[in-house]
Scaffold this active site. Sequence first.
Site, PDB file in Angstrom:
ATOM      1  N   MET A   1      12.658 -24.380  99.779  1.00 16.95           N
ATOM      2  CA  MET A   1      12.228 -25.096  98.831  1.00 16.95           C
ATOM      3  C   MET A   1      10.757 -24.315  98.190  1.00 16.95           C
ATOM      4  O   MET A   1       9.905 -24.571  98.828  1.00 16.95           O
ATOM      5  CB  MET A   1      11.855 -26.635  98.977  1.00 16.95           C
ATOM      6  N   PRO A   2      10.879 -24.088  96.931  1.00 16.91           N
ATOM      7  CA  PRO A   2       9.588 -23.394  96.420  1.00 16.91           C
ATOM      8  C   PRO A   2       8.410 -24.559  96.121  1.00 16.91           C
ATOM      9  O   PRO A   2       8.828 -25.423  95.531  1.00 16.91           O
ATOM     10  CB  PRO A   2      10.050 -22.779  95.195  1.00 16.91           C
ATOM     11  N   GLU A   3       7.150 -24.237  96.350  1.00 12.09           N
ATOM     12  CA  GLU A   3       6.121 -24.915  95.800  1.00 12.09           C
ATOM     13  C   GLU A   3       5.212 -24.299  94.911  1.00 12.09           C
ATOM     14  O   GLU A   3       4.880 -23.093  95.440  1.00 12.09           O
ATOM     15  CB  GLU A   3       5.675 -25.665  97.131  1.00 12.09           C
TER      16      GLU A   3
ATOM     17  N   VAL B   1       8.855 -27.853  93.990  1.00 11.77           N
ATOM     18  CA  VAL B   1       7.744 -29.045  93.934  1.00 11.77           C
ATOM     19  C   VAL B   1       6.695 -28.431  93.295  1.00 11.77           C
ATOM     20  O   VAL B   1       6.445 -27.059  93.434  1.00 11.77           O
ATOM     21  CB  VAL B   1       7.476 -29.183  95.345  1.00 11.77           C
TER      22      VAL B   1
END
Length: 61
Positions: free
Chosen positions: A1-3, A40
């Site tokens: 999940m990239p943030e 995110v």
Amino acid sequence: MPEVVVYAAEGRTTEQKKKLLKAITTAVSDSFEIDANSVVVSIVETPLHMKSKGGIPFDER
């Protein structure tokens, strides 16, 4: 999940921030070829008197 975290001086409207959040989400999901729900994005705002450029606080510029 990239943030993704965006640091910015305070002062933008809620609509401007929503537009930025959506644009970044779209850019990351398109580039990484992933679902937008996996991205995110956070905006961290700093009061103008607590941020400076060239030693001059933003509230004095």
